[in-house]
Design a protein around this motif. Structure first.
Motif, mmCIF file in Angstrom:
data_model
loop_
_atom_site.group_PDB
_atom_site.id
_atom_site.type_symbol
_atom_site.label_atom_id
_atom_site.label_comp_id
_atom_site.label_asym_id
_atom_site.label_seq_id
_atom_site.Cartn_x
_atom_site.Cartn_y
_atom_site.Cartn_z
ATOM 1 N N VAL A 90 8.783 8.671 1.047
ATOM 2 C CA VAL A 90 7.947 7.549 1.466
ATOM 3 C C VAL A 90 8.498 7.077 2.812
ATOM 4 C CG1 VAL A 90 7.302 5.153 0.968
ATOM 5 C CG2 VAL A 90 7.341 6.850 -0.871
ATOM 6 N N VAL A 91 7.620 6.873 3.778
ATOM 7 C CA VAL A 91 8.063 6.405 5.089
ATOM 8 C C VAL A 91 7.475 5.031 5.367
ATOM 9 C CG1 VAL A 91 8.368 8.724 6.020
ATOM 10 C CG2 VAL A 91 6.149 7.578 6.272
ATOM 11 N N ALA A 92 8.162 4.290 6.248
ATOM 12 C CA ALA A 92 7.708 2.953 6.634
ATOM 13 C C ALA A 92 8.148 2.684 8.061
ATOM 14 C CB ALA A 92 8.296 1.896 5.702
ATOM 15 N N ASP A 93 7.370 1.891 8.757
ATOM 16 C CA ASP A 93 7.724 1.501 10.118
ATOM 17 C C ASP A 93 7.891 -0.004 10.178
ATOM 18 O OD1 ASP A 93 7.707 4.033 11.497
ATOM 19 O OD2 ASP A 93 5.570 4.079 11.038
ATOM 20 N N THR A 94 8.982 -0.450 10.787
ATOM 21 C CA THR A 94 9.225 -1.870 10.948
ATOM 22 C C THR A 94 9.902 -2.080 12.296
ATOM 23 O OG1 THR A 94 10.145 -3.841 9.882
ATOM 24 C CG2 THR A 94 11.432 -1.820 9.681
ATOM 25 N N THR A 95 10.513 -3.251 12.475
ATOM 26 C CA THR A 95 11.188 -3.530 13.748
ATOM 27 C C THR A 95 12.608 -4.020 13.473
ATOM 28 O OG1 THR A 95 10.183 -5.733 13.706
ATOM 29 C CG2 THR A 95 9.103 -4.068 15.072
ATOM 30 N N ARG A 137 0.835 -1.208 0.000
ATOM 31 C CA ARG A 137 0.000 0.000 0.000
ATOM 32 C C ARG A 137 0.866 1.253 0.000
ATOM 33 N NH1 ARG A 137 0.095 -1.254 5.516
ATOM 34 N NH2 ARG A 137 0.934 0.450 6.746
ATOM 35 N N LEU A 138 0.256 2.315 -0.482
ATOM 36 C CA LEU A 138 0.791 3.658 -0.341
ATOM 37 C C LEU A 138 -0.342 4.480 0.243
ATOM 38 C CD1 LEU A 138 2.721 4.772 -3.567
ATOM 39 C CD2 LEU A 138 3.636 4.582 -1.243
ATOM 40 N N ALA A 139 -0.115 5.078 1.390
ATOM 41 C CA ALA A 139 -1.175 5.842 2.041
ATOM 42 C C ALA A 139 -0.713 7.279 2.277
ATOM 43 C CB ALA A 139 -1.537 5.192 3.379
ATOM 44 N N THR A 168 4.182 3.557 3.386
ATOM 45 C CA THR A 168 4.029 2.267 2.729
ATOM 46 C C THR A 168 4.079 1.122 3.734
ATOM 47 O OG1 THR A 168 4.792 0.873 0.908
ATOM 48 C CG2 THR A 168 6.503 1.897 2.248
ATOM 49 N N GLY A 169 3.454 0.041 3.342
ATOM 50 C CA GLY A 169 3.509 -1.201 4.099
ATOM 51 C C GLY A 169 3.397 -2.338 3.099
ATOM 52 N N MET A 170 3.950 -3.488 3.432
ATOM 53 C CA MET A 170 3.973 -4.588 2.469
ATOM 54 C C MET A 170 3.887 -5.908 3.211
ATOM 55 S SD MET A 170 6.838 -5.091 -0.480
ATOM 56 C CE MET A 170 7.091 -3.339 -0.606
ATOM 57 N N TRP A 171 3.234 -6.862 2.607
ATOM 58 C CA TRP A 171 3.157 -8.214 3.160
ATOM 59 C C TRP A 171 3.164 -9.193 2.010
ATOM 60 C CZ3 TRP A 171 -0.300 -12.089 2.125
ATOM 61 C CH2 TRP A 171 -0.205 -13.231 2.932
ATOM 62 N N ARG A 203 10.592 -0.605 -5.221
ATOM 63 C CA ARG A 203 11.036 0.268 -6.322
ATOM 64 C C ARG A 203 9.833 0.824 -7.079
ATOM 65 N NH1 ARG A 203 13.765 -3.238 -8.970
ATOM 66 N NH2 ARG A 203 15.681 -2.849 -7.825
ATOM 67 N N MET A 204 8.849 -0.040 -7.342
ATOM 68 C CA MET A 204 7.641 0.411 -8.046
ATOM 69 C C MET A 204 6.860 1.423 -7.201
ATOM 70 S SD MET A 204 6.381 -3.227 -9.634
ATOM 71 C CE MET A 204 4.927 -2.546 -10.419
ATOM 72 N N LEU A 205 6.767 1.173 -5.913
ATOM 73 C CA LEU A 205 6.044 2.094 -5.030
ATOM 74 C C LEU A 205 6.720 3.465 -4.995
ATOM 75 C CD1 LEU A 205 5.282 -0.362 -2.103
ATOM 76 C CD2 LEU A 205 3.580 0.729 -3.582
ATOM 77 N N LEU A 206 8.060 3.466 -4.992
ATOM 78 C CA LEU A 206 8.779 4.749 -5.008
ATOM 79 C C LEU A 206 8.500 5.502 -6.301
ATOM 80 C CD1 LEU A 206 12.157 3.636 -3.399
ATOM 81 C CD2 LEU A 206 10.502 5.249 -2.427
#
Ligand SMILES: CC(C)(COP(=O)(O)OP(=O)(O)OC[C@H]1O[C@@H](n2cnc3c(N)ncnc32)[C@H](O)[C@@H]1OP(=O)(O)O)[C@@H](O)C(=O)NCCC(=O)NCCS
Length: 92
Positions: free
Chosen positions: A50-55, A5-7, A17-20, A36-39
């Protein structure tokens, strides 16, 4: 095989963005290619980042983010990692 997703976040200049991916599809380069496509989509939409949160234990996500030059900021108190990727805007 998964979802991405791109929100809108902080206005249209910064997208989140988030991805699964299904387990059977992981580790084959799909996540890196999808990012790369999302960017590219984000740049075409006029976003500067574009920002993302992970661990910190999510090696695949961190590697995919680093692959695209993400700036990573680790939390001092938790395993949370915040990533920011600059987009390359298309020529006007
Ligand atoms: C995170 C995720 C989207 C990455 O997609 P992927 O297709 O598995 O990743 P890729 O095959 O493109 O690999 C990306 C990088 O991680 C590395 N990698 C892949 N799987 C790995 C693993 N299990 N352990 C360590 N590194 C791994 C690859 O070698 C590659 O590194 P490189 O760029 O240095 O060559 C996917 O694994 C996933 O859906 N995970 C579960 C959900 C999730 O964590 N989403 C992200 C939340 S932000």
């Amino acid at each position: 095989m998964g979802s991405a997703r791109l929100a809108v976040r902080d206005g249209r200049a910064v997208l989140e963005t988030g991805m699964w991916l299904a387990r059977s599809r992981r580790g084959c380069g799909i996540g890196t290619a999808a990012l790369r496509m999302l960017l590219g989509e984000a740049a075409a939409a006029g976003a500067r980042a574009v920002v993302a949160d992970t661990t910190s234990d999510n090696a695949a996500a961190l590697a995919a983010l680093r692959h695209h030059g993400a700036a990573l900021v680790e939390s001092r108190h938790t395993a949370d990692v915040h990533a920011e990727l600059r987009t390359t805007r298309p020529p006007a």
